[in-house]
Design a protein around this motif. Sequence first.
Motif, PDB file in Angstrom:
ATOM      1  N   LYS A   3      38.446  40.110  43.712  1.00 37.69           N
ATOM      2  CA  LYS A   3      38.275  38.696  43.380  1.00 37.69           C
ATOM      3  C   LYS A   3      37.236  38.472  42.286  1.00 37.69           C
ATOM      4  O   LYS A   3      37.176  37.402  41.683  1.00 37.69           O
ATOM      5  CB  LYS A   3      37.886  37.903  44.627  1.00 37.69           C
ATOM      6  CG  LYS A   3      39.019  37.725  45.624  1.00 37.69           C
ATOM      7  CD  LYS A   3      38.538  36.965  46.851  1.00 37.69           C
ATOM      8  CE  LYS A   3      39.648  36.787  47.875  1.00 37.69           C
ATOM      9  NZ  LYS A   3      39.161  36.057  49.086  1.00 37.69           N
ATOM     10  N   GLU A   4      36.411  39.492  42.006  1.00 42.79           N
ATOM     11  CA  GLU A   4      35.403  39.384  40.953  1.00 42.79           C
ATOM     12  C   GLU A   4      36.000  39.647  39.572  1.00 42.79           C
ATOM     13  O   GLU A   4      35.381  39.346  38.549  1.00 42.79           O
ATOM     14  CB  GLU A   4      34.262  40.381  41.200  1.00 42.79           C
ATOM     15  CG  GLU A   4      33.482  40.151  42.485  1.00 42.79           C
ATOM     16  CD  GLU A   4      32.701  38.846  42.463  1.00 42.79           C
ATOM     17  OE1 GLU A   4      32.328  38.391  41.351  1.00 42.79           O
ATOM     18  OE2 GLU A   4      32.476  38.267  43.536  1.00 42.79           O
TER      19      GLU A   4
ATOM     20  N   ILE B 280      37.914  39.129  36.268  1.00 44.19           N
ATOM     21  CA  ILE B 280      38.263  37.907  35.548  1.00 44.19           C
ATOM     22  C   ILE B 280      39.665  38.009  34.969  1.00 44.19           C
ATOM     23  O   ILE B 280      40.125  39.091  34.608  1.00 44.19           O
ATOM     24  CB  ILE B 280      37.238  37.589  34.439  1.00 44.19           C
ATOM     25  CG1 ILE B 280      37.262  38.683  33.354  1.00 44.19           C
ATOM     26  CG2 ILE B 280      35.844  37.417  35.003  1.00 44.19           C
ATOM     27  CD1 ILE B 280      36.483  38.310  32.104  1.00 44.19           C
TER      28      ILE B 280
ATOM     29  N   SER C 224      38.322  31.017  28.372  1.00 42.74           N
ATOM     30  CA  SER C 224      37.963  30.389  29.651  1.00 42.74           C
ATOM     31  C   SER C 224      38.404  31.246  30.844  1.00 42.74           C
ATOM     32  O   SER C 224      38.883  30.730  31.863  1.00 42.74           O
ATOM     33  CB  SER C 224      38.587  28.991  29.764  1.00 42.74           C
ATOM     34  OG  SER C 224      38.152  28.181  28.697  1.00 42.74           O
TER      35      SER C 224
ATOM     36  N   LYS D 274      38.496  34.853  42.284  1.00 39.37           N
ATOM     37  CA  LYS D 274      38.007  34.045  43.412  1.00 39.37           C
ATOM     38  C   LYS D 274      37.895  32.567  43.056  1.00 39.37           C
ATOM     39  O   LYS D 274      37.892  31.701  43.946  1.00 39.37           O
ATOM     40  CB  LYS D 274      36.655  34.568  43.899  1.00 39.37           C
ATOM     41  CG  LYS D 274      35.517  34.403  42.923  1.00 39.37           C
ATOM     42  CD  LYS D 274      34.212  34.968  43.493  1.00 39.37           C
ATOM     43  CE  LYS D 274      33.050  34.802  42.522  1.00 39.37           C
ATOM     44  NZ  LYS D 274      31.810  35.396  43.064  1.00 39.37           N
ATOM     45  N   LYS D 275      37.823  32.240  41.759  1.00 38.42           N
ATOM     46  CA  LYS D 275      37.723  30.843  41.346  1.00 38.42           C
ATOM     47  C   LYS D 275      39.076  30.238  40.991  1.00 38.42           C
ATOM     48  O   LYS D 275      39.159  29.081  40.587  1.00 38.42           O
ATOM     49  CB  LYS D 275      36.762  30.721  40.165  1.00 38.42           C
ATOM     50  CG  LYS D 275      35.311  31.015  40.556  1.00 38.42           C
ATOM     51  CD  LYS D 275      34.353  30.678  39.433  1.00 38.42           C
ATOM     52  CE  LYS D 275      32.906  30.901  39.882  1.00 38.42           C
ATOM     53  NZ  LYS D 275      31.930  30.570  38.801  1.00 38.42           N
ATOM     54  N   LEU D 276      40.122  31.044  41.121  1.00 40.90           N
ATOM     55  CA  LEU D 276      41.481  30.538  40.923  1.00 40.90           C
ATOM     56  C   LEU D 276      42.055  30.262  42.301  1.00 40.90           C
ATOM     57  O   LEU D 276      42.650  31.139  42.934  1.00 40.90           O
ATOM     58  CB  LEU D 276      42.320  31.559  40.147  1.00 40.90           C
ATOM     59  CG  LEU D 276      41.782  31.912  38.752  1.00 40.90           C
ATOM     60  CD1 LEU D 276      42.587  33.060  38.145  1.00 40.90           C
ATOM     61  CD2 LEU D 276      41.802  30.694  37.840  1.00 40.90           C
ATOM     62  N   SER D 277      41.855  29.070  42.771  1.00 40.22           N
ATOM     63  CA  SER D 277      42.141  28.728  44.171  1.00 40.22           C
ATOM     64  C   SER D 277      43.604  28.899  44.554  1.00 40.22           C
ATOM     65  O   SER D 277      43.937  29.006  45.735  1.00 40.22           O
ATOM     66  CB  SER D 277      41.705  27.285  44.458  1.00 40.22           C
ATOM     67  OG  SER D 277      42.370  26.384  43.590  1.00 40.22           O
TER      68      SER D 277
ATOM     69  N   GLU E 109      37.379  41.408  48.247  1.00 45.08           N
ATOM     70  CA  GLU E 109      36.266  40.676  47.649  1.00 45.08           C
ATOM     71  C   GLU E 109      35.921  41.200  46.260  1.00 45.08           C
ATOM     72  O   GLU E 109      35.614  40.412  45.357  1.00 45.08           O
ATOM     73  CB  GLU E 109      35.041  40.749  48.574  1.00 45.08           C
ATOM     74  CG  GLU E 109      35.266  40.092  49.930  1.00 45.08           C
ATOM     75  CD  GLU E 109      35.836  38.669  49.783  1.00 45.08           C
ATOM     76  OE1 GLU E 109      35.287  37.898  48.972  1.00 45.08           O
ATOM     77  OE2 GLU E 109      36.818  38.347  50.471  1.00 45.08           O
TER      78      GLU E 109
ATOM     79  N   LYS F 219      38.416  33.330  34.168  1.00 45.93           N
ATOM     80  CA  LYS F 219      37.693  33.077  35.421  1.00 45.93           C
ATOM     81  C   LYS F 219      37.924  34.221  36.396  1.00 45.93           C
ATOM     82  O   LYS F 219      38.982  34.862  36.369  1.00 45.93           O
ATOM     83  CB  LYS F 219      38.180  31.774  36.050  1.00 45.93           C
ATOM     84  CG  LYS F 219      37.881  30.524  35.241  1.00 45.93           C
ATOM     85  CD  LYS F 219      38.412  29.291  35.966  1.00 45.93           C
ATOM     86  CE  LYS F 219      38.121  28.039  35.155  1.00 45.93           C
ATOM     87  NZ  LYS F 219      38.639  26.818  35.827  1.00 45.93           N
ATOM     88  N   PRO F 220      36.950  34.473  37.271  1.00 41.07           N
ATOM     89  CA  PRO F 220      37.179  35.453  38.330  1.00 41.07           C
ATOM     90  C   PRO F 220      38.318  34.975  39.224  1.00 41.07           C
ATOM     91  O   PRO F 220      38.520  33.769  39.407  1.00 41.07           O
ATOM     92  CB  PRO F 220      35.848  35.477  39.093  1.00 41.07           C
ATOM     93  CG  PRO F 220      34.844  34.894  38.170  1.00 41.07           C
ATOM     94  CD  PRO F 220      35.588  33.903  37.337  1.00 41.07           C
TER      95      PRO F 220
END
Length: 473
Positions: free
Chosen positions: A408-409, A411, A270, A275-278, A405, A272-273
């Motif tokens: 942030k891509e 994973i 699972s 950027k999706k880990l707030s 940016e 995640k990039p």
Amino acid sequence: MAVFSIIKLSELERTKRLDAKFYDPYYFDLENKIKGKKWDYLGNLIIFNRRGIQPKYSDIPTKYRAVVSQNLLEDFLDIDNLPFVEEDFFNSKQAQVVKIKPFDVLIYTTGANIGRANIFYPKTIEAIASNHVNIIRADKSKINQLYLGTFLQSKIGRDWTNRWARGSDQEEIYPEDFEKFPVLIVDDNVQNEIANLVLQSFEFIETSSELYSQAENFLLEELGLKDFKPKYEKTYTAKLSDTFSANRIDAEYFQPAYEEVEKYLIKNFSAKPIKKLSFIEVTTGQYSEKYVDESEGMPYIRGTDLKNGTINTDDLVYISPEDQIESKKAKEGDVVVTRVGTIGLSARVPKECEGGTISDNLIRLRFDQQKLNSYYLTLFLGSPLGVNLMIKNSRGSVQQRLNQETLKEVIVPLLPLSTQQKIASLVQQSHEARKKAKELLEVAKKAVEIAIEKSEKEALGYIQKAFSGEFNH
């Protein structure tokens, strides 16, 4: 108050030196202390003294290496980053002359860190010295090689280098200059005690490397990637729609090997990039060229300071607290990665660098330590797997670059926190072993200085007091 020396004309003729630094009273006082005891010139104590040559480097890994000036640190040689050398060149007659043997002393001969010395300890690496590195090898019948190396690594060894270095624009020291150094020859018992400290320090360095390798292997095992070998394709295609959605047209980005790894991590862990880990805050550092003395400033952490997953403090520069930008300051546990030049170097900010400033060639990741272990993240990003994922997302034709940016891509697989902690424990043990190695080496160097400034008896007493009952094997 002015300090001056009166020098006889005959002295100028003998040394062929006119620079005032050479005749600083400090050096005469130091020389008198050494020559008041048993001593000899370095040239009479060695069997080999030669500067290296310009290597022919290899773009692909070989079993042959070169030691360049950047590999010489304040304490131990940076073994992990020795550049590769072409096999044919390494085996040539000119290269074999400057092949390094175990426990040779290597000295930086040019530039800002002139005189920095390391002892070559790895017995399994074949390497030559580059043209800004001087090799010194002791005559074992006259002096202990490790004691001599410690003497040259000590402050007094550096002082002699500073005295004999010459040049106006950039100082340099030559092999014949080293031979003029007066060296204190202490009793064999003292030499052996100092040599034993150095040997123990090497053991801790090797333990540190082994623990770090264990952490990397454990990470790959937990990810199921220990034997995973993605196939790098020489030719491949990408959909036009994919280039539009990624806003990329460079071939490296669409290398199938990267896609294979990403799909595997997303499917099985699972991943995640970023950027999706707030809970992860990403920011770049601060540009500065205005440095101050350490006593007046705070650490300014640059990409060149990142070593072995942490911040190497040997060559830190400092900036004034007045020039620091609050949002660019470092906290213990921050993870930083290089964004220009060598993409993918990563480090966890240690406590001694807290409050320092991150330079603009780094990107900082700050997050809740209860959600993600900083040692774990540093290890993942610094592994070949993480580095390749960062390279994939970097941009630039002449020089690769990451920015906030594009980072942030990348994973990140979030293993269970208990697993992350096991990996972190190995990394922490690795750092602790390296710390102990440095402590041992510092005691050895200080003992040399005490023997010169005071007596051999006090040097032995210092060793016994400093490590009585500690660091037992």
